[in-house]
Design a protein around this motif. Sequence first.
Motif, PDB file in Angstrom:
ATOM      1  N   ASP A  13       0.823  -1.212   0.000  1.00  8.59           N
ATOM      2  CA  ASP A  13       0.000   0.000   0.000  1.00  8.59           C
ATOM      3  C   ASP A  13       0.856   1.260   0.000  1.00  8.59           C
ATOM      4  OD1 ASP A  13      -2.267  -1.549  -0.021  1.00  8.59           O
ATOM      5  OD2 ASP A  13      -2.707  -1.298   2.115  1.00  8.59           O
ATOM      6  N   ARG A  14       2.050   1.196   0.606  1.00  7.02           N
ATOM      7  CA  ARG A  14       2.941   2.359   0.628  1.00  7.02           C
ATOM      8  C   ARG A  14       3.411   2.683  -0.783  1.00  7.02           C
ATOM      9  NH1 ARG A  14       6.479   5.199   4.072  1.00  7.02           N
ATOM     10  NH2 ARG A  14       5.982   3.864   5.828  1.00  7.02           N
ATOM     11  N   VAL A  15       3.769   1.662  -1.542  1.00  8.50           N
ATOM     12  CA  VAL A  15       4.252   1.877  -2.907  1.00  8.50           C
ATOM     13  C   VAL A  15       3.113   2.391  -3.788  1.00  8.50           C
ATOM     14  CG1 VAL A  15       5.470   0.858  -4.868  1.00  8.50           C
ATOM     15  CG2 VAL A  15       5.944   0.038  -2.556  1.00  8.50           C
ATOM     16  N   VAL A  16       1.942   1.818  -3.632  1.00  5.19           N
ATOM     17  CA  VAL A  16       0.775   2.283  -4.387  1.00  5.19           C
ATOM     18  C   VAL A  16       0.498   3.750  -4.059  1.00  5.19           C
ATOM     19  CG1 VAL A  16      -1.729   2.017  -4.655  1.00  5.19           C
ATOM     20  CG2 VAL A  16      -0.255  -0.008  -4.628  1.00  5.19           C
ATOM     21  N   ALA A  17       0.586   4.119  -2.791  1.00  3.51           N
ATOM     22  CA  ALA A  17       0.331   5.507  -2.384  1.00  3.51           C
ATOM     23  C   ALA A  17       1.337   6.468  -3.018  1.00  3.51           C
ATOM     24  CB  ALA A  17       0.372   5.622  -0.860  1.00  3.51           C
ATOM     25  N   VAL A  18       2.603   6.050  -3.115  1.00  2.00           N
ATOM     26  CA  VAL A  18       3.618   6.894  -3.741  1.00  2.00           C
ATOM     27  C   VAL A  18       3.296   7.099  -5.221  1.00  2.00           C
ATOM     28  CG1 VAL A  18       6.047   6.944  -4.471  1.00  2.00           C
ATOM     29  CG2 VAL A  18       5.465   6.384  -2.109  1.00  2.00           C
ATOM     30  N   ILE A  19       2.978   6.012  -5.911  1.00  2.35           N
ATOM     31  CA  ILE A  19       2.651   6.106  -7.338  1.00  2.35           C
ATOM     32  C   ILE A  19       1.411   6.969  -7.541  1.00  2.35           C
ATOM     33  CG2 ILE A  19       1.913   4.786  -9.376  1.00  2.35           C
ATOM     34  CD1 ILE A  19       4.931   4.504  -8.673  1.00  2.35           C
ATOM     35  N   GLU A  20       0.388   6.776  -6.716  1.00  4.41           N
ATOM     36  CA  GLU A  20      -0.844   7.564  -6.843  1.00  4.41           C
ATOM     37  C   GLU A  20      -0.595   9.045  -6.551  1.00  4.41           C
ATOM     38  OE1 GLU A  20      -3.750   5.611  -4.371  1.00  4.41           O
ATOM     39  OE2 GLU A  20      -4.078   4.028  -5.857  1.00  4.41           O
ATOM     40  N   ALA A  21       0.260   9.335  -5.553  1.00  2.00           N
ATOM     41  CA  ALA A  21       0.571  10.735  -5.237  1.00  2.00           C
ATOM     42  C   ALA A  21       1.290  11.407  -6.403  1.00  2.00           C
ATOM     43  CB  ALA A  21       1.423  10.814  -3.969  1.00  2.00           C
ATOM     44  N   LEU A  22       2.236  10.698  -6.996  1.00  2.00           N
ATOM     45  CA  LEU A  22       2.937  11.258  -8.153  1.00  2.00           C
ATOM     46  C   LEU A  22       1.968  11.491  -9.306  1.00  2.00           C
ATOM     47  CD1 LEU A  22       6.207   9.131  -8.050  1.00  2.00           C
ATOM     48  CD2 LEU A  22       6.041  11.605  -7.671  1.00  2.00           C
ATOM     49  N   ARG A  23       1.103  10.519  -9.564  1.00  2.00           N
ATOM     50  CA  ARG A  23       0.140  10.651 -10.660  1.00  2.00           C
ATOM     51  C   ARG A  23      -0.792  11.838 -10.408  1.00  2.00           C
ATOM     52  NH1 ARG A  23      -2.607   5.808 -10.695  1.00  2.00           N
ATOM     53  NH2 ARG A  23      -0.956   4.872 -11.922  1.00  2.00           N
ATOM     54  N   ALA A  24      -1.293  11.981  -9.177  1.00  2.00           N
ATOM     55  CA  ALA A  24      -2.210  13.070  -8.846  1.00  2.00           C
ATOM     56  C   ALA A  24      -1.547  14.437  -9.016  1.00  2.00           C
ATOM     57  CB  ALA A  24      -2.720  12.911  -7.413  1.00  2.00           C
ATOM     58  N   ARG A  25      -0.242  14.489  -8.809  1.00  2.00           N
ATOM     59  CA  ARG A  25       0.497  15.744  -8.915  1.00  2.00           C
ATOM     60  C   ARG A  25       1.083  15.967 -10.308  1.00  2.00           C
ATOM     61  NH1 ARG A  25       2.829  17.121  -3.543  1.00  2.00           N
ATOM     62  NH2 ARG A  25       4.688  17.763  -4.681  1.00  2.00           N
ATOM     63  N   ASN A  26       0.876  14.999 -11.193  1.00  2.00           N
ATOM     64  CA  ASN A  26       1.444  15.070 -12.543  1.00  2.00           C
ATOM     65  C   ASN A  26       2.972  15.162 -12.487  1.00  2.00           C
ATOM     66  OD1 ASN A  26       1.151  14.963 -15.343  1.00  2.00           O
ATOM     67  ND2 ASN A  26       1.221  17.196 -15.513  1.00  2.00           N
ATOM     68  N   GLU A  27       3.562  14.344 -11.610  1.00  2.00           N
ATOM     69  CA  GLU A  27       5.008  14.311 -11.435  1.00  2.00           C
ATOM     70  C   GLU A  27       5.544  12.927 -11.790  1.00  2.00           C
ATOM     71  OE1 GLU A  27       5.473  17.685  -7.964  1.00  2.00           O
ATOM     72  OE2 GLU A  27       5.565  15.589  -7.370  1.00  2.00           O
ATOM     73  N   THR A  28       6.854  12.882 -12.002  1.00  2.00           N
ATOM     74  CA  THR A  28       7.502  11.639 -12.414  1.00  2.00           C
ATOM     75  C   THR A  28       8.716  11.358 -11.533  1.00  2.00           C
ATOM     76  OG1 THR A  28       8.803  12.866 -14.041  1.00  2.00           O
ATOM     77  CG2 THR A  28       6.751  11.837 -14.829  1.00  2.00           C
ATOM     78  N   VAL A  29       9.246  10.133 -11.649  1.00  2.00           N
ATOM     79  CA  VAL A  29      10.391   9.721 -10.845  1.00  2.00           C
ATOM     80  C   VAL A  29      11.332   8.863 -11.691  1.00  2.00           C
ATOM     81  CG1 VAL A  29       9.250   7.636  -9.911  1.00  2.00           C
ATOM     82  CG2 VAL A  29      11.101   8.723  -8.612  1.00  2.00           C
ATOM     83  N   ALA A  30      12.620   8.937 -11.352  1.00  2.00           N
ATOM     84  CA  ALA A  30      13.645   8.094 -11.978  1.00  2.00           C
ATOM     85  C   ALA A  30      14.658   7.721 -10.901  1.00  2.00           C
ATOM     86  CB  ALA A  30      14.335   8.840 -13.122  1.00  2.00           C
ATOM     87  N   THR A  31      15.404   6.662 -11.146  1.00  2.00           N
ATOM     88  CA  THR A  31      16.385   6.206 -10.163  1.00  2.00           C
ATOM     89  C   THR A  31      17.779   6.078 -10.780  1.00  2.00           C
ATOM     90  OG1 THR A  31      16.060   3.841 -10.612  1.00  2.00           O
ATOM     91  CG2 THR A  31      14.609   4.839  -8.971  1.00  2.00           C
ATOM     92  N   ALA A  32      18.776   6.209  -9.911  1.00  2.00           N
ATOM     93  CA  ALA A  32      20.165   5.877 -10.244  1.00  2.00           C
ATOM     94  C   ALA A  32      20.646   5.016  -9.083  1.00  2.00           C
ATOM     95  CB  ALA A  32      21.025   7.121 -10.403  1.00  2.00           C
ATOM     96  N   GLU A  33      20.790   3.727  -9.347  1.00  2.00           N
ATOM     97  CA  GLU A  33      21.045   2.767  -8.280  1.00  2.00           C
ATOM     98  C   GLU A  33      22.375   2.053  -8.452  1.00  2.00           C
ATOM     99  OE1 GLU A  33      17.500   0.387  -7.201  1.00  2.00           O
ATOM    100  OE2 GLU A  33      16.561   1.382  -8.919  1.00  2.00           O
ATOM    101  N   SER A  34      23.091   1.967  -7.361  1.00  2.00           N
ATOM    102  CA  SER A  34      24.321   1.200  -7.345  1.00  2.00           C
ATOM    103  C   SER A  34      24.071  -0.103  -6.595  1.00  2.00           C
ATOM    104  CB  SER A  34      25.458   2.019  -6.726  1.00  2.00           C
ATOM    105  OG  SER A  34      26.670   1.317  -6.811  1.00  2.00           O
TER     106      SER A  34
END
Length: 171
Positions: A13-34
């Motif tokens: 539910d935490r991950v879903v909430a993050v995705i929904e919050a980004l969608r509601a705000r019309n924002e996007t995310v990217a990662t740089a992972e080591s």
Amino acid sequence: MTGLAEALGIEPDRVVAVIEALRARNETVATAESLTGGLVCAVLTGVPGASAVVRGGLVVYASQLKVALAGVNGRALYEHGAVHPLIAEELAAGARDRCQASWGIGLTGVAGPDPQDGVRPGTVHIGVAGPGPVIVDTLLTGGDRHAVRAAAVRRAVELLQAGIDRSPSGR
């Protein structure tokens, strides 16, 4: 919802909430992972509809790729080593800028079992770059490689959620 989040100890539910919050705000995310090798991006894309907000992810295990793909300052990398809060900050900003996202997440650390450049296993630095100042957090954890990497992914999702909650809506 993917079982990957649950396998890493993250409430789906935490991950879903993050995705929904980004969608509601019309924002996007990217990662740089080591050290997480793409696990944060995999957890985020496990949510149906994540393609509306996840721009992509850079797996930059090698130091040269941190510079070439994520835009980490080579001098900073040389002076501080790959496992340092400044590198996490630059990875986060690089993911955001290079992938043209609203938010970037950067992770670097030592999963173990051996130290790296004098840094003990379980040391993780996480950066989250959004519209405001970059959030950087250091996690000192124990356990095997899986436990360290799982803790890093959990904390990255928490920090992204905290950043979204604190920032003004829309970018």
